[in-house]
Design a protein around this motif. Structure first.
Motif, PDB file in Angstrom:
ATOM      1  N   ASP A 151       0.843  -1.194  -0.183  1.00 37.76           N
ATOM      2  CA  ASP A 151       0.077   0.222  -0.160  1.00 37.76           C
ATOM      3  C   ASP A 151       1.141   1.161  -0.112  1.00 37.76           C
ATOM      4  O   ASP A 151       2.112   1.102  -0.305  1.00 37.76           O
ATOM      5  CB  ASP A 151      -0.804   0.317   1.326  1.00 37.76           C
ATOM      6  CG  ASP A 151      -0.256  -0.039   2.437  1.00 37.76           C
ATOM      7  OD1 ASP A 151       1.310  -0.060   2.622  1.00 37.76           O
ATOM      8  OD2 ASP A 151      -1.347  -0.231   2.860  1.00 37.76           O
ATOM      9  N   GLU A 152      -0.047   1.882   0.156  1.00 35.93           N
ATOM     10  CA  GLU A 152       0.954   4.019  -0.382  1.00 35.93           C
ATOM     11  C   GLU A 152       1.675   3.839   0.960  1.00 35.93           C
ATOM     12  O   GLU A 152       2.822   3.950   1.284  1.00 35.93           O
ATOM     13  CB  GLU A 152       0.141   4.495  -0.033  1.00 35.93           C
ATOM     14  CG  GLU A 152      -0.571   4.753  -1.811  1.00 35.93           C
ATOM     15  CD  GLU A 152       0.194   4.977  -2.579  1.00 35.93           C
ATOM     16  OE1 GLU A 152       0.961   5.394  -2.796  1.00 35.93           O
ATOM     17  OE2 GLU A 152       0.082   4.590  -3.740  1.00 35.93           O
ATOM     18  N   GLU A 153       1.367   3.316   2.350  1.00 34.67           N
ATOM     19  CA  GLU A 153       2.296   3.989   3.892  1.00 34.67           C
ATOM     20  C   GLU A 153       3.589   3.265   3.414  1.00 34.67           C
ATOM     21  O   GLU A 153       3.873   3.419   3.806  1.00 34.67           O
ATOM     22  CB  GLU A 153       1.430   3.511   4.714  1.00 34.67           C
ATOM     23  CG  GLU A 153       1.986   4.275   5.780  1.00 34.67           C
ATOM     24  CD  GLU A 153       1.391   3.151   7.503  1.00 34.67           C
ATOM     25  OE1 GLU A 153       0.474   2.080   7.475  1.00 34.67           O
ATOM     26  OE2 GLU A 153       1.793   3.795   8.396  1.00 34.67           O
ATOM     27  N   THR A 154       2.855   1.534   3.014  1.00 36.10           N
ATOM     28  CA  THR A 154       4.551   0.769   3.069  1.00 36.10           C
ATOM     29  C   THR A 154       5.403   1.275   1.049  1.00 36.10           C
ATOM     30  O   THR A 154       6.426   1.094   2.159  1.00 36.10           O
ATOM     31  CB  THR A 154       4.297  -0.457   2.527  1.00 36.10           C
ATOM     32  OG1 THR A 154       2.649  -0.791   3.665  1.00 36.10           O
ATOM     33  CG2 THR A 154       4.840  -1.780   2.593  1.00 36.10           C
ATOM     34  N   GLY A 155       4.932   1.674   0.994  1.00 30.62           N
ATOM     35  CA  GLY A 155       6.139   2.467  -0.342  1.00 30.62           C
ATOM     36  C   GLY A 155       6.437   3.402   0.330  1.00 30.62           C
ATOM     37  O   GLY A 155       7.984   3.414  -0.048  1.00 30.62           O
ATOM     38  N   ARG A 156       5.973   4.635   1.655  1.00 32.90           N
ATOM     39  CA  ARG A 156       6.568   5.621   1.009  1.00 32.90           C
ATOM     40  C   ARG A 156       7.818   4.836   2.730  1.00 32.90           C
ATOM     41  O   ARG A 156       9.058   5.895   2.047  1.00 32.90           O
ATOM     42  CB  ARG A 156       5.788   6.643   1.971  1.00 32.90           C
ATOM     43  CG  ARG A 156       4.869   6.998   1.034  1.00 32.90           C
ATOM     44  CD  ARG A 156       4.188   8.706   1.486  1.00 32.90           C
ATOM     45  NE  ARG A 156       3.318   8.001   2.553  1.00 32.90           N
ATOM     46  CZ  ARG A 156       2.080   7.294   2.649  1.00 32.90           C
ATOM     47  NH1 ARG A 156       1.837   8.044   1.795  1.00 32.90           N
ATOM     48  NH2 ARG A 156       1.397   8.113   3.404  1.00 32.90           N
ATOM     49  N   PHE A 157       7.070   4.108   3.452  1.00 34.28           N
ATOM     50  CA  PHE A 157       8.139   3.804   4.246  1.00 34.28           C
ATOM     51  C   PHE A 157       9.743   2.780   3.388  1.00 34.28           C
ATOM     52  O   PHE A 157      10.513   3.145   4.227  1.00 34.28           O
ATOM     53  CB  PHE A 157       7.462   2.992   5.267  1.00 34.28           C
ATOM     54  CG  PHE A 157       8.320   2.062   5.895  1.00 34.28           C
ATOM     55  CD1 PHE A 157       8.441   2.863   7.631  1.00 34.28           C
ATOM     56  CD2 PHE A 157       8.968   1.068   5.986  1.00 34.28           C
ATOM     57  CE1 PHE A 157       9.434   2.117   8.751  1.00 34.28           C
ATOM     58  CE2 PHE A 157      10.290   0.683   6.932  1.00 34.28           C
ATOM     59  CZ  PHE A 157       9.531   1.207   8.203  1.00 34.28           C
ATOM     60  N   ILE A 158       9.188   2.307   2.495  1.00 33.16           N
ATOM     61  CA  ILE A 158      10.325   1.348   1.647  1.00 33.16           C
ATOM     62  C   ILE A 158      10.922   2.271   1.054  1.00 33.16           C
ATOM     63  O   ILE A 158      12.250   2.500   1.188  1.00 33.16           O
ATOM     64  CB  ILE A 158      10.174   0.590   0.777  1.00 33.16           C
ATOM     65  CG1 ILE A 158       9.299  -0.738   1.600  1.00 33.16           C
ATOM     66  CG2 ILE A 158      11.133  -0.323  -0.277  1.00 33.16           C
ATOM     67  CD1 ILE A 158       8.196  -1.198   0.791  1.00 33.16           C
ATOM     68  N   GLU A 159      10.711   3.641   0.358  1.00 29.11           N
ATOM     69  CA  GLU A 159      11.407   4.523  -0.403  1.00 29.11           C
ATOM     70  C   GLU A 159      12.215   5.426   0.725  1.00 29.11           C
ATOM     71  O   GLU A 159      13.708   5.797   0.329  1.00 29.11           O
ATOM     72  CB  GLU A 159      10.020   5.613  -0.766  1.00 29.11           C
ATOM     73  CG  GLU A 159      10.008   4.827  -3.016  1.00 29.11           C
ATOM     74  CD  GLU A 159       9.131   6.089  -3.004  1.00 29.11           C
ATOM     75  OE1 GLU A 159       8.943   7.653  -2.947  1.00 29.11           O
ATOM     76  OE2 GLU A 159       8.410   5.073  -3.875  1.00 29.11           O
ATOM     77  N   ARG A 160      11.846   5.168   2.248  1.00 28.72           N
ATOM     78  CA  ARG A 160      12.890   6.002   3.251  1.00 28.72           C
ATOM     79  C   ARG A 160      14.417   5.191   3.223  1.00 28.72           C
ATOM     80  O   ARG A 160      15.286   5.844   3.766  1.00 28.72           O
ATOM     81  CB  ARG A 160      11.705   6.244   4.159  1.00 28.72           C
ATOM     82  CG  ARG A 160      10.603   7.839   3.867  1.00 28.72           C
ATOM     83  CD  ARG A 160      10.417   7.690   5.740  1.00 28.72           C
ATOM     84  NE  ARG A 160      10.713   7.391   6.169  1.00 28.72           N
ATOM     85  CZ  ARG A 160       8.608   6.893   7.021  1.00 28.72           C
ATOM     86  NH1 ARG A 160       8.082   7.891   5.532  1.00 28.72           N
ATOM     87  NH2 ARG A 160       8.026   6.022   7.346  1.00 28.72           N
ATOM     88  N   HIS A 161      13.891   4.727   3.076  1.00 29.08           N
ATOM     89  CA  HIS A 161      15.034   3.086   3.528  1.00 29.08           C
ATOM     90  C   HIS A 161      16.031   2.401   2.144  1.00 29.08           C
ATOM     91  O   HIS A 161      16.612   1.722   2.910  1.00 29.08           O
ATOM     92  CB  HIS A 161      14.407   2.067   4.325  1.00 29.08           C
ATOM     93  CG  HIS A 161      13.708   2.580   6.010  1.00 29.08           C
ATOM     94  ND1 HIS A 161      12.375   3.243   6.205  1.00 29.08           N
ATOM     95  CD2 HIS A 161      14.280   3.049   7.134  1.00 29.08           C
ATOM     96  CE1 HIS A 161      12.420   3.474   6.718  1.00 29.08           C
ATOM     97  NE2 HIS A 161      13.278   3.542   7.724  1.00 29.08           N
ATOM     98  N   HIS A 162      15.526   2.951   2.242  1.00 26.13           N
ATOM     99  CA  HIS A 162      15.578   2.173   1.136  1.00 26.13           C
ATOM    100  C   HIS A 162      17.218   2.124  -0.124  1.00 26.13           C
ATOM    101  O   HIS A 162      17.455   1.786  -1.509  1.00 26.13           O
ATOM    102  CB  HIS A 162      15.325   1.016  -0.619  1.00 26.13           C
ATOM    103  CG  HIS A 162      14.023   1.683  -1.496  1.00 26.13           C
ATOM    104  ND1 HIS A 162      13.999   1.133  -2.696  1.00 26.13           N
ATOM    105  CD2 HIS A 162      14.543   3.454  -1.892  1.00 26.13           C
ATOM    106  CE1 HIS A 162      13.313   2.543  -3.313  1.00 26.13           C
ATOM    107  NE2 HIS A 162      13.454   3.540  -2.854  1.00 26.13           N
TER     108      HIS A 162
END
Lengths: 102, 368
Positions: free
Chosen positions: B202-213
């Motif tokens: 989902d969007e929240e996870t997508g943003r979380f991943i972008e902050r960490h990858h």
């Protein structure tokens, strides 16, 4: 221009080098009739790649001109080019002549 | 011998063809072909499958998975080799060699390899075209005592004692269940952490991943992880189907699925993301994102889910998770160090930074 004898001697050195990586019972004979790839071939994929890489390197070192044996043109005729040591010598001769003419 | 190159567009046509799937040997399964066609990092004209034919029979094939790797503030396209097979009766015909160099030439020598058989690694080494990246080191955490399989494999005559082995295993595994009860109480997982499950990002996870990858070599984002989760190569089924019997690589498993897990702390702050792959009695963390200070909580979450799903083995590759597991005192029988090898063609050798991060699912590993 490289003579057939130069190419043959260079390939015999490649065979010496290749045999060092192979068990004694799988050593290749330094003979232009020695089968390499194809129905009666003696080399598996790793063996054939070793032969290709060593041949490219020795051709550049000893005959003074680099050749490419991994392009699509050679790969499409792999069983013809690498049928025997003699057919490989003929192909190298052809490549060197092409370069010479060009 | 003839080599046919299938692009994504060709594979889409092959999926509609009946003849393609009638071959005695299949170069790909429909499931895998569908997945190749949905790859968000592939273009329509990217070659994805090379097939060697002789007398109209398939004698070898090689799959290529288009991907991107990221470093020096730029993305670089490459193809991961996958599913490389040569008919043993054609072993000296140079089929494997043609397939490898065809792939290298087609991708302008920008090729990656994840894992590979001993024979494949010998070929890669011989070609002098590849560099080995630092292997990804991980651990297998064994929760279930399952010695009988190994014993019977090495000493088949011991099968006459099969019932006794089973009884012993059940008893020993009850000890793990007992320890698990106390482990969960001691770690207060359910009190400390909340979980949310999903089968697509989902969007929240997508943003979380972008902050960490940002340090990841392949920087998989929402689209790529969704693709892996929704287009698997392996199907859960009780037995091999007709296609699986004609394809050399895995296509069926009794149990196979992906599960996304969002990990929250009690203050409702999302602290981690786990992408789990369960195959039969093994769970692997294929992708994980979190901040280092949360590593013990995320490792505990992974162990908690492995126990909840009753798998025999949990496989971890993330360096921080592996370090954190030691402090968790898991209710397991043993742990074993494991590693995964990655190779990139020398075209990348001079430009690849030393600090790039790999995940357990990179290359084609996420699909197995």
């Amino acid at each position: 221009m490289a003579m057939n004898d130069d190419i043959t001697q260079m390939l015999f050195k490649v065979i010496d080098e290749l045999n060092q990586l192979r068990p004694r019972e799988e050593h290749l004979k330094k003979d232009l009739a020695t089968p390499l790839a194809g129905d009666f071939g003696r080399l598996d994929s790793a063996g054939l790649i070793n032969l290709i890489v060593m041949t490219e390197q020795r051709t550049a070192q000893e005959l003074g001109r680099p050749i490419l044996l991994t392009d699509d043109r050679t790969m499409s005729r792999i069983n013809e080019v690498f049928r025997t040591l003699g057919s490989l010598a003929d192909y190298i001769h052809l490549l060197l002549n092409e370069k010479h003419d060009g | 011998m003839e080599i046919k190159t299938f692009t994504v567009a060709d594979l889409q046509l092959a999926l509609l063809s009946e003849d393609f799937w009638l071959a005695k040997t299949l170069p790909i399964t429909k499931q895998r072909a569908l997945s190749f066609c949905q790859n968000p990092r592939a273009e329509k004209d990217d070659p994805v499958l090379l097939v060697a034919y002789q007398d109209n029979q398939i004698i070898g094939y090689l799959g290529i998975l288009p991907d991107k790797i990221f470093f020096n503030n730029a993305d670089h396209k490459l193809g991961w080799l996958t599913g490389w097979w040569v008919d043993p009766s054609s072993a000296t015909k140079g089929v494997g060699v043609i397939l490898l160099y065809k792939a290298l030439n087609t991708y302008r020598e920008r090729i990656g390899v994840s894992g590979g058989s001993k024979e494949a690694r010998k070929v890669l080494h011989a070609s002098q075209k590849f560099i080995a990246l630092n292997p990804l080191k991980g651990i297998d955490i064994r929760f279930r005592f399952n010695a009988s399989r190994a014993v019977f494999r090495n000493f088949p005559w011991m099968k006459i004692f099969g019932v006794l082995f089973k009884i012993a295993e059940v008893l020993l595994n009850e000890i793990v269940n007992f320890r698990r009860f106390f482990w969960e109480r001691r770690n207060r997982i359910r009190q400390r952490l909340n979980f949310e499950y999903f089968s697509s990002i989902d969007e929240e996870t997508g943003r979380f991943i972008e902050r960490h990858h940002h340090l990841d070599l392949t920087r998989k984002g929402k689209a790529e992880l969704n693709w892996i989760m929704t287009c698997p190569w392996i199907v859960s089924a009780p037995q091999k189907d007709a296609a699986a019997r004609r394809y050399f690589f895995s296509s069926i498993s009794a149990r196979f699925f992906y599960l996304g897990v969002k990990v929250y702390e009690q203050n409702n702050e999302m602290v981690g993301f786990l992408m789990l792959n369960v195959r039969n009695d093994r769970m692997s963390v294929v992708y994980a994102h979190f901040e280092n200070r949360h590593a013990p909580s995320i490792a505990a979450a992974a162990v908690y889910h492995a126990l909840a799903m009753d798998v025999s083995t949990l496989r971890l590759y993330d360096e921080q998770l592996v370090k954190s597991v030691a402090g968790l005192h898991c209710p397991c029988w043993s742990t074993q160090s494991i590693s995964r090898g990655f190779f990139l063609s020398k075209a990348f050798a001079d430009i690849l930074p030393a600090d790039c991060r790999l995940h357990g699912g990179d290359g084609d590993f996420a699909f197995y």
